[in-house]
Motif scaffolding. Structure first.
Motif, mmCIF file in Angstrom:
data_model
loop_
_atom_site.group_PDB
_atom_site.id
_atom_site.type_symbol
_atom_site.label_atom_id
_atom_site.label_comp_id
_atom_site.label_asym_id
_atom_site.label_seq_id
_atom_site.Cartn_x
_atom_site.Cartn_y
_atom_site.Cartn_z
ATOM 1 N N ARG A 182 9.546 71.651 -62.950
ATOM 2 C CA ARG A 182 10.266 70.385 -63.161
ATOM 3 C C ARG A 182 11.637 70.346 -62.512
ATOM 4 O O ARG A 182 12.629 70.005 -63.135
ATOM 5 C CB ARG A 182 10.346 70.063 -64.648
ATOM 6 C CG ARG A 182 9.054 69.413 -65.056
ATOM 7 C CD ARG A 182 8.984 69.069 -66.483
ATOM 8 N NE ARG A 182 7.745 69.617 -66.979
ATOM 9 C CZ ARG A 182 7.583 70.149 -68.155
ATOM 10 N NH1 ARG A 182 8.590 70.200 -68.987
ATOM 11 N NH2 ARG A 182 6.429 70.607 -68.529
ATOM 12 N N ASP A 240 9.884 66.916 -75.243
ATOM 13 C CA ASP A 240 9.604 65.908 -74.229
ATOM 14 C C ASP A 240 10.504 64.689 -74.368
ATOM 15 O O ASP A 240 10.674 63.925 -73.429
ATOM 16 C CB ASP A 240 8.130 65.482 -74.316
ATOM 17 C CG ASP A 240 7.225 66.577 -73.792
ATOM 18 O OD1 ASP A 240 7.694 67.366 -72.945
ATOM 19 O OD2 ASP A 240 6.062 66.664 -74.225
ATOM 20 N N ILE A 252 8.508 74.555 -70.304
ATOM 21 C CA ILE A 252 7.897 74.739 -68.978
ATOM 22 C C ILE A 252 7.088 76.027 -68.957
ATOM 23 O O ILE A 252 5.932 76.066 -68.523
ATOM 24 C CB ILE A 252 8.992 74.776 -67.895
ATOM 25 C CG1 ILE A 252 9.662 73.417 -67.789
ATOM 26 C CG2 ILE A 252 8.413 75.200 -66.563
ATOM 27 C CD1 ILE A 252 10.939 73.435 -66.989
ATOM 28 N N ARG A 275 13.534 68.231 -59.838
ATOM 29 C CA ARG A 275 13.228 66.867 -59.379
ATOM 30 C C ARG A 275 13.132 66.732 -57.868
ATOM 31 O O ARG A 275 12.282 66.018 -57.361
ATOM 32 C CB ARG A 275 14.262 65.889 -59.939
ATOM 33 C CG ARG A 275 13.923 65.504 -61.358
ATOM 34 C CD ARG A 275 14.880 64.471 -61.897
ATOM 35 N NE ARG A 275 15.110 64.723 -63.309
ATOM 36 C CZ ARG A 275 16.288 64.850 -63.875
ATOM 37 N NH1 ARG A 275 17.380 64.736 -63.150
ATOM 38 N NH2 ARG A 275 16.400 65.088 -65.155
ATOM 39 N N LYS A 292 8.223 72.098 -58.160
ATOM 40 C CA LYS A 292 7.870 70.867 -58.850
ATOM 41 C C LYS A 292 7.280 71.196 -60.220
ATOM 42 O O LYS A 292 7.565 70.524 -61.211
ATOM 43 C CB LYS A 292 6.839 70.111 -58.021
ATOM 44 C CG LYS A 292 6.953 68.616 -58.157
ATOM 45 C CD LYS A 292 5.876 68.016 -57.288
ATOM 46 C CE LYS A 292 6.213 66.648 -56.814
ATOM 47 N NZ LYS A 292 5.199 66.221 -55.825
#
Lengths: 258, 292
Positions: free
Chosen positions: B142, A252, B198, B144, B139
């Motif tokens: 991820r 992150d 993800i 953008r 989305k």
């Protein structure tokens, strides 16, 4: 042995011209093994191709063994500097036997004794005579990469440029090829310039390394600095964390670097 | 396994490819069982890991001889399913992420178009709803600016984005099991980890099972719950990922040993010594179970 200063390399013309390598410089001593590390698009292979004379659109100062390099290279340069490419499946002529592949550089440089040289170099890379009259498709990936190393060695060069020599191989085969490269370097006091995306491979093989990102050099490190984690640039730190495997919390905090 | 009924059970799976020089047994009597967890299949090239993934989905070419005593997914026997029934399962129940987005995406259709197709095939939905669902999914992986990426063609996206698009496409029909065949090997290390993060988040959110096929032992041991180690078409051992480094199997130890390490010494790397005794006697792949 190798000295590079303010190297700039361009691709394309006009509006589509891209500045692939920006003011990169480093020096490599004789008998040293130096690494170039970076992600794809960092320009590490471009630098290597440029030294090998495969690119002509460059500016800057490059010296090998005290001789300044120009846009064109002569035969003496190629006796001194040889290259091993990434893909052992693509870099050997599919319709030439290993014997013919290895004899070609000997013939070009008019060295003579081709038969004896081929036998000797095959022995050096641990292949032996039984592979001599095979075709590339009859060899495994690791064996092919050994042939590629043999082809570079047959001219008795002083510098070997290694472009991701093991990234197409399984880890067990990678270990064998890396060991072979280490042994040959020690035995013949060769200078290596190794390009890899794998920090662990470079750390294993090289005592100094240059980290590159988007065509720029980020920092030069010694092996012991890398091991201690004595790193000043954030980009290198991120690369080091990433090479240690999956860690959800660390990911992150990853960022993009310009 | 979290104590519940297994999601997927495979028993005595064998795959044989006929060749002019005699039959090649790519997978030999393989069996495992998994729940809603992350399971890794690791091995060198030619160990049969990808073939295993494809055999579960029935995606091998017709000349491959696939036999098994049992492939059960959610209590349903995949061996007896017709091709029509399999099409209902592929994508909707079990989906697969391939290695390279460059070759797996259709180059002449926009990515949004391809993702929404994956949704409309398995769900009753109008164009508008499918588009909205696609944008949400983009989305979730991820990206953008989903609306802009929706209209792009595969050649206009980078490798990392292409792989995220693939994941979006595979997850949009909401399958219960995802098979990821080397999903990140073509990517840079940092991008690779971001894509895995993800995948990890989505798998956990949706309570899916994941079979992660890879050659990268270090990555798999840090990412998965359990690891299956394959060699020569057979399972060498199944270990919990946290205990992988304590493994006693000579093959696992050999594979771990020959990796160069940043904090290791720069001398010789140990090399892997292969032992014929690891492999069980020659296969009896024929005549048992039902052909897929």
């Amino acid at each position: 042995m190798i000295s590079i200063e303010n190297l700039n390399i361009f691709f394309g013309h006009g509006q589509t011209r891209s500045h692939a390598v920006k003011d990169v410089g480093f020096t490599v001593e004789k008998g040293e093994s130096f690494g170039l590390v970076g992600e794809s698009g960092s320009g590490k292979s471009t630098v290597l191709n440029c030294i090998a004379g495969l690119l002509t659109h460059w500016s800057g100062h490059m010296e090998i063994d005290g001789v300044r390099l120009t846009q064109t290279r002569d035969m003496a340069f190629y006796r001194k500097v040889q290259m091993v490419f990434q893909d052992p499946y693509g870099s050997l002529h599919p319709r030439h036997t290993i014997d013919r592949t290895l004899k070609e550089p000997v013939k070009i440089h008019r060295l003579g004794d081709a038969n004896q040289r081929v036998a000797q170099v095959l022995e050096e890379v641990g292949l032996g005579a039984k592979f001599r009259f095979r075709f590339p498709h009859q060899l495994s990936g690791g064996q092919r990469q050994r042939v590629a190393v043999a082809r570079a060695l047959i001219l008795d060069p002083e510098v070997i440029l290694l472009d991701e020599p093991t990234s197409a191989l399984d880890v067990s085969i990678q270990a064998e090829v890396l060991n072979l490269l280490q042994d040959i370097r020690k035995e013949k006091n060769l200078t290596y310039l190794l390009v890899s995306h794998d920090l662990a491979v470079v750390c294993h093989m090289c005592n100094r390394l240059l980290v590159m990102n988007r065509g720029k050099s980020v920092e030069t490190l010694t092996r012991s600095q890398l091991k201690r984690g004595a790193i000043s640039e954030k980009y290198t730190k991120q690369l080091l964390i990433a090479s240690k495997g999956y860690d959800r919390t660390a990911i992150d905090q990853f960022q993009d670097f310009e | 396994m979290a104590g519940n009924t297994p999601l997927l059970t495979v028993n005595d799976l064998s795959v044989v490819f006929p060749s002019p020089k005699g039959d090649v047994c790519a997978v030999n009597n393989l069996g495992f069982s998994m729940g809603r967890e992350k399971i890794g299949i690791v091995g060198e090239s030619g160990s049969g890991k990808s073939v295993t993934g494809r055999a579960v989905l029935g995606l091998l070419p017709p000349y491959a001889r696939v036999t098994a005593s049992d492939i059960t997914f959610k209590g349903r026997n995949l061996l007896t399913c017709s091709e029509k029934q399999m099409r209902q399962i592929r994508g909707r129940q079990i989906s697969m992420v391939m290695q390279d987005p460059k070759y797996s995406l259709n180059p002449v259709r926009t990515v949004g178009n391809q993702i929404s197709e994956a949704y409309t095939i398995h769900h009753k939905a109008g164009k508008k709803q499918a588009r909205q669902k696609t944008l949400d999914m983009l989305k979730a992986v991820r990206i953008r600016n989903p609306a802009q990426v929706y209209g792009l063609y595969p050649h206009e996206v980078s490798g990392g984005m292409g792989q995220r698009i693939m994941i979006a496409m595979m997850l949009i029909p909401e399958p219960s099991l995802l098979i990821a065949d080397e999903p990140t090997s073509a990517l840079d290390v940092t991008v690779q980890l971001q894509v895995l993060a993800i995948l990890d988040d989505l798998v956990q959110e949706r309570g899916m099972g994941l079979i992660f096929i890879s050659h990268d032992l270090a990555l798999v041991s840090s990412f998965c719950d359990r690891v299956i180690i394959m060699y020569g078409g057979q399972i060498m051992e199944v270990v919990d990922a946290v205990n992988l480094h304590k493994s006693n199997h000579p093959y696992t130890k050999g594979l771990l040993g020959c990796l160069p390490k940043i904090d290791g010494n720069p001398d010789h790397l140990p090399t892997l010594v292969r032992d014929e005794a690891w492999l069980k006697p020659p296969p009896k792949c024929f005549g048992r179970g039902t052909a897929l």
